[in-house]
Each structure stands twice: as C-alpha cells, then as structure tokens.
Design an enzyme around this catalytic site. Structure first.
Site, PDB file in Angstrom:
ATOM      1  N   GLY A 123     -17.546  44.375 -43.189  1.00  0.00           N
ATOM      2  CA  GLY A 123     -18.557  43.634 -42.439  1.00  0.00           C
ATOM      3  C   GLY A 123     -18.404  42.147 -42.665  1.00  0.00           C
ATOM      4  CB  SER A 124     -20.708  39.403 -42.087  1.00  0.00           C
ATOM      5  OG  SER A 124     -21.866  39.902 -42.734  1.00  0.00           O
ATOM      6  CD  GLU A 163     -10.589  46.242 -45.591  1.00  0.00           C
ATOM      7  OE1 GLU A 163      -9.824  46.841 -46.313  1.00  0.00           O
ATOM      8  OE2 GLU A 163     -10.232  45.609 -44.600  1.00  0.00           O
ATOM      9  CD  GLU A 184     -16.312  37.155 -38.247  1.00  0.00           C
ATOM     10  OE1 GLU A 184     -17.192  37.311 -39.105  1.00  0.00           O
ATOM     11  OE2 GLU A 184     -15.475  38.022 -37.973  1.00  0.00           O
ATOM     12  CE  LYS A 203     -26.306  50.301 -43.654  1.00  0.00           C
ATOM     13  NZ  LYS A 203     -26.486  50.322 -42.175  1.00  0.00           N
ATOM     14  CB  VAL A 215     -23.614  41.821 -45.319  1.00  0.00           C
ATOM     15  CG1 VAL A 215     -24.006  43.175 -45.890  1.00  0.00           C
ATOM     16  CG2 VAL A 215     -24.630  41.382 -44.275  1.00  0.00           C
ATOM     17  N   GLY A 216     -21.333  41.030 -47.527  1.00  0.00           N
ATOM     18  CA  GLY A 216     -20.423  41.415 -48.618  1.00  0.00           C
ATOM     19  C   GLY A 216     -20.855  40.789 -49.942  1.00  0.00           C
ATOM     20  CB  CYS A 241     -12.154  41.761 -38.523  1.00  0.00           C
ATOM     21  SG  CYS A 241     -11.081  43.191 -38.487  1.00  0.00           S
TER      22      CYS A 241
HETATM   23  P1  NAD Z   1     -22.723  42.993 -40.948  1.00  0.00           P
HETATM   24  O1  NAD Z   1     -22.134  42.401 -42.182  1.00  0.00           O
HETATM   25  O2  NAD Z   1     -23.868  42.314 -40.302  1.00  0.00           O
HETATM   26  O3  NAD Z   1     -23.197  44.513 -41.256  1.00  0.00           O
HETATM   27  C1  NAD Z   1     -22.304  45.461 -41.777  1.00  0.00           C
HETATM   28  C2  NAD Z   1     -23.075  46.589 -42.429  1.00  0.00           C
HETATM   29  O4  NAD Z   1     -23.800  46.091 -43.563  1.00  0.00           O
HETATM   30  C3  NAD Z   1     -24.109  47.252 -41.510  1.00  0.00           C
HETATM   31  O5  NAD Z   1     -24.039  48.634 -41.696  1.00  0.00           O
HETATM   32  C4  NAD Z   1     -25.423  46.666 -42.031  1.00  0.00           C
HETATM   33  O6  NAD Z   1     -26.509  47.521 -41.810  1.00  0.00           O
HETATM   34  C5  NAD Z   1     -25.133  46.549 -43.529  1.00  0.00           C
HETATM   35  N1  NAD Z   1     -25.998  45.621 -44.264  1.00  0.00           N
HETATM   36  C6  NAD Z   1     -26.710  44.553 -43.789  1.00  0.00           C
HETATM   37  N2  NAD Z   1     -27.412  43.978 -44.794  1.00  0.00           N
HETATM   38  C7  NAD Z   1     -27.148  44.669 -45.922  1.00  0.00           C
HETATM   39  C8  NAD Z   1     -27.562  44.553 -47.290  1.00  0.00           C
HETATM   40  N3  NAD Z   1     -28.397  43.604 -47.699  1.00  0.00           N
HETATM   41  N4  NAD Z   1     -27.064  45.450 -48.188  1.00  0.00           N
HETATM   42  C9  NAD Z   1     -26.207  46.424 -47.814  1.00  0.00           C
HETATM   43  N5  NAD Z   1     -25.779  46.578 -46.537  1.00  0.00           N
HETATM   44  C10 NAD Z   1     -26.249  45.719 -45.594  1.00  0.00           C
HETATM   45  O7  NAD Z   1     -21.514  43.183 -39.911  1.00  0.00           O
HETATM   46  P2  NAD Z   1     -21.570  43.693 -38.386  1.00  0.00           P
HETATM   47  O8  NAD Z   1     -22.353  42.689 -37.580  1.00  0.00           O
HETATM   48  O9  NAD Z   1     -21.960  45.118 -38.310  1.00  0.00           O
HETATM   49  O10 NAD Z   1     -20.007  43.622 -38.020  1.00  0.00           O
HETATM   50  C11 NAD Z   1     -19.352  42.404 -37.801  1.00  0.00           C
HETATM   51  C12 NAD Z   1     -18.650  41.872 -39.040  1.00  0.00           C
HETATM   52  O11 NAD Z   1     -17.749  42.831 -39.589  1.00  0.00           O
HETATM   53  C13 NAD Z   1     -17.785  40.673 -38.704  1.00  0.00           C
HETATM   54  O12 NAD Z   1     -17.922  39.712 -39.715  1.00  0.00           O
HETATM   55  C14 NAD Z   1     -16.376  41.266 -38.683  1.00  0.00           C
HETATM   56  O13 NAD Z   1     -15.347  40.329 -38.881  1.00  0.00           O
HETATM   57  C15 NAD Z   1     -16.465  42.243 -39.814  1.00  0.00           C
HETATM   58  N6  NAD Z   1     -15.384  43.241 -39.762  1.00  0.00           N
HETATM   59  C16 NAD Z   1     -14.353  43.144 -40.672  1.00  0.00           C
HETATM   60  C17 NAD Z   1     -13.291  44.051 -40.643  1.00  0.00           C
HETATM   61  C18 NAD Z   1     -12.126  43.981 -41.614  1.00  0.00           C
HETATM   62  O14 NAD Z   1     -11.341  44.930 -41.630  1.00  0.00           O
HETATM   63  N7  NAD Z   1     -11.976  42.942 -42.410  1.00  0.00           N
HETATM   64  C19 NAD Z   1     -13.312  45.060 -39.676  1.00  0.00           C
HETATM   65  C20 NAD Z   1     -14.375  45.147 -38.767  1.00  0.00           C
HETATM   66  C21 NAD Z   1     -15.410  44.224 -38.837  1.00  0.00           C
END
Ligand code: NAD
Ligand code: MN
Length: 378
Positions: A164-165, A187, A272, A111, A168-169, A221
C-alpha cells in the site's frame, strides 16, 4: 493448492465480473494481466511446496546437526485496492501474500481493502471447496484504522505483509514495533522515472510512456509519472493528451493529464499521485538524467528507452531501483527475485527467496555415539 487453482480457473469469468464491478477493471486486461499473473504465481508456489529441504550439518567436535524449516506461524496480510486479485493470490511483486505463505505452512488472516473486497471473499469460498481446512485462510473485510491496525499490533500474529502507501506502511511498522516486534514485509507506492534518450524510436517511446503511466487508470505502483526526455526529442513530442479536465460531475475523475515545464522539487514530481498524471521534463546529459532519476525517496523500478547499449548498461547500473525495464513497459517474472530499494519497502519479492521468508530455520543437534560416551574432543 492445485485443486484451489483449478477451481479458480473454472470460475475465471465470475471472478473477472467481481473485480470489474468492484474495482473498475477492464475485462480483457483483467483476464490477460491480473488473472494470468496471479495464476502463474499460485502454480509456481504450489509446485515449490514439497521442495522445502533441510540441511544436514557436519559440526565441529564430532557432533551431528541438521536444520528444520518451520512455518513462521500466523501471517497477517493487508492488501491495497488496486490489484485485488493479484494481491490476494500473491502475484505482482507480492510474494508475501497467500501463495508462498500457504505453501510454507502458515495460516493467514488477510484484510482486503475496504473499497475492493468482493473477489477476496469468493477466493476463501473456493479455498474451502478445494479442501483448505477452516481457519487456515481467513479474510476480514474491514477498515484499515480498525482491523488493519488490530492485525499490526496483535500479539499472536507472527508476521505482517503489507502492500500500500508509504503513509500506512509507516503506521503498520510502528504498531508492530510497539507490540510483539513482529517482522514484516512492506511493498510501498511508487514514483518511477522514465528516461527517453535521444535517437529513441518515437512510436516506441510514446507507447511505453503511455502504457507505463496510464495503465489501470494510473492506479498502479509502477507508474512512470516522471518522464525525462533528452532535449532534442522533447521538441518533437506528440503525446500531450489532455489538460486535466474533470470528467463527470460525481466522484473525483480527471482525464489523463500531462504537466510540462515541471521542476524536480515540485510536489507533483515528488509525491505519488496514484492517478493518471504525468510530469514531463527535459535533460541534457546522461549524468544529469541519472542524478535526477535518483532524486527521489522511492526505489521501485525505472524505465529507459534507448538504442545505445552503453547507455542502457550504465543507466541500469546507476539507478537505485529493484527493476529496470529497458525499451519495455512492464514485466515481472515469478522466478525472478528482487528487493525494493529505498523507502519502497523491504524483503524479497518472488522466487524461492519469497517462500523462505515465511519459514524460519531451527538448528537441531543430535548427539552422536562418541559424544554420548562423553568423549568430546575440545
Ligand atoms: P492504502 O495504503 O491507503 O491502504 C492499503 C491497505 O491498508 C488497505 O487495506 C487499508 O484498509 C489498510 N490500512 C489503512 N490504514 C491502516 C492502518 N492504520 N493500519 C493498518 N492498515 C491500514 O493504499 P491503497 O489506497 O489501497 O492503494 C494504493 C497504494 O498502494 C499506492 O500507494 C500504491 O503505490 C501502493 N501499491 C504498491 C504496490 C507495490 O508492489 N509496491 C502494489 C500495489 C499498490
Ligand atoms: Mn488509500
């Protein structure tokens, strides 16, 4: 896999155009960093695909056994918006995405982030042209709260990998727990410290502080948004770039911004921001620097600038983070496994260990002649 990689390389210009239009990327940076990192990772795992070995076991009681290593099954992969190409192909820290999962023999449902999905669609198209069978690599361009949530709680998805964040994780982990207890790799976001020790070269420090924070508009990140400067050095600072003015009338754009006189317990220092905002603080001693750098729930990486080898060694051993860059801004290597600390997530990034996480080991037992005859000694 090799065919897939070659096709991607042929279409590099088109892919760059898609990510630039859809993700506000800079053309040169995209080709030098995103494209190059992602391609290296794909090649690394393509080369590993036929080197998945099994072990023959010499068991007690005169029995023979061996291990089988099987793909974990259907992998649901949920990726963020900021490095769509790197994340799709499994670059950056993200062993867990397409490359190692495909090589382990898994099928994937990926996704993409709702804001940046153009290149993901193009990659599945190229995979099809390369002969990847239908149903093996699938992309859903949908929202997180609908499709992302459905993947996390699906009873027939065997593993979820998420980048991601933290917010959401946490939701994804709860959905997995409430459904089929699928394992996952997470991650999550970052809030890196940069420690600038006295006697550091001012130009080098400025460059690293700048690159470490404002690269990709601060949307990465591994941004060192907490910069600690040893007292004397800070007085000579020459790198205040702006005061956070809004840019344009549409959207939410601000100039690169540096806050000074910030306290460790302020929200801007703790959470963050995921934008071009840096906090600048002073410290006196090595012990204080280590303590304050570690005063965070994140543990992704850290940067140190020093000419003193003792400082470099003791700080890199004392900071709880998976990567420590000394006198450098950012480098990852696909053959260099590491694991995130604290609330940044878990499971191995990169290396063959990442491939192993998409395999499960089964123990098979073969009865040998002696045991068939019923003479098993106890
Ligand atoms: P986000 O957490 O808002 O979204 C990430 C993904 O999760 C998207 O595809 C989103 O549609 C999906 N999502 C949202 N709600 C969900 C739910 N309830 N269930 C399942 N999936 C859901 O992150 P973003 O705004 O796309 O990206 C920024 C974040 O990603 C920052 O926190 C950044 O630090 C992190 N990031 C981390 C790394 C790493 O390697 N640690 C790398 C890149 C980005
Ligand atoms: Mn988001």
């Amino acid at each position: 896999m090799i065919k897939f990689i070659n096709l991607i390389q042929e279409k590099a210009e088109e892919i760059a155009a898609l990510d630039i239009v859809n993700g506000d990327k800079l053309f040169t940076i995209f080709k030098l960093i995103d494209m190059a990192t992602a391609s290296r990772t794909l090649r690394y795992y393509a080369g590993a695909a036929d080197k998945i070995h099994r072990i023959v076991l010499k068991l007690s009681k005169g029995l023979q056994g061996y291990t089988l290593r099987e793909p974990i099954g259907v992998v649901g992969s949920i990726i963020p918006r900021n490095f769509q190409t790197v994340m799709f192909r499994g670059g950056s820290r993200n062993f867990n995405l397409t490359a190692p999962a495909l090589d382990a023999g898994c099928t994937i449902i990926l996704k993409s982030a709702e804001q940046t999905h153009f290149s993901a669609l193009y990659y599945v198209h190229l995979a099809k042209l390369a002969g990847v069978p239908d149903g093996v690599l699938n992309v859903a361009n949908e929202y997180g709260h609908t499709t992302g949530a459905a993947i996390s709680s699906h009873m027939d998805i065997d593993k979820v990998t998420f980048t991601g964040s933290i917010e959401v994780g946490r939701k994804i982990m709860m959905a997995a727990t409430a459904s089929n207890l699928k394992p996952m790799s997470l991650e999550l976001g970052g809030k890196l410290p940069l420690l600038i020790f006295d006697h550091a070269d001012i130009d080098q420090a400025t460059y690293i502080a700048f690159r470490g924070m404002f690269f990709n508009k601060g949307e990465h990140c591994v941004e060192s948004s907490r910069v600690f400067v040893q007292e004397e050095r800070e007085d000579r600072r020459s790198y205040i770039v702006s005061r956070g003015n809004r840019v344009g009338q549409e959207g939410y754009y601000i100039e690169p911004t540096i806050f000074v006189d910030v306290k460790d317990d302020m929200t801007i220092t703790k959470e963050e921001i995921f934008g071009p905002v840096m906090s600048l603080m002073k410290f006196k001693t090595l012990e204080e620097a280590i303590k304050r750098a570690n005063n965070t729930t994140y543990g992704l990486a850290a940067r140190i600038i020093t000419k003193n080898l003792n400082v470099a060694n003791s700080v890199s051993r004392s900071i709880r983070a998976s990567v420590i860059w000394i006198n450098f801004y950012t480098v990852f290597d696909v053959d260099c496994p590491c694991r995130e600390y604290k609330m940044n997530g878990f499971e191995r990034n990169y290396g063959l260990e990442a491939l192993n996480q998409h395999l499960q080991t089964k123990f098979s037992l073969v009865l040998d002649l002696i045991s068939v005859n019923g003479i098993i000694s106890t």
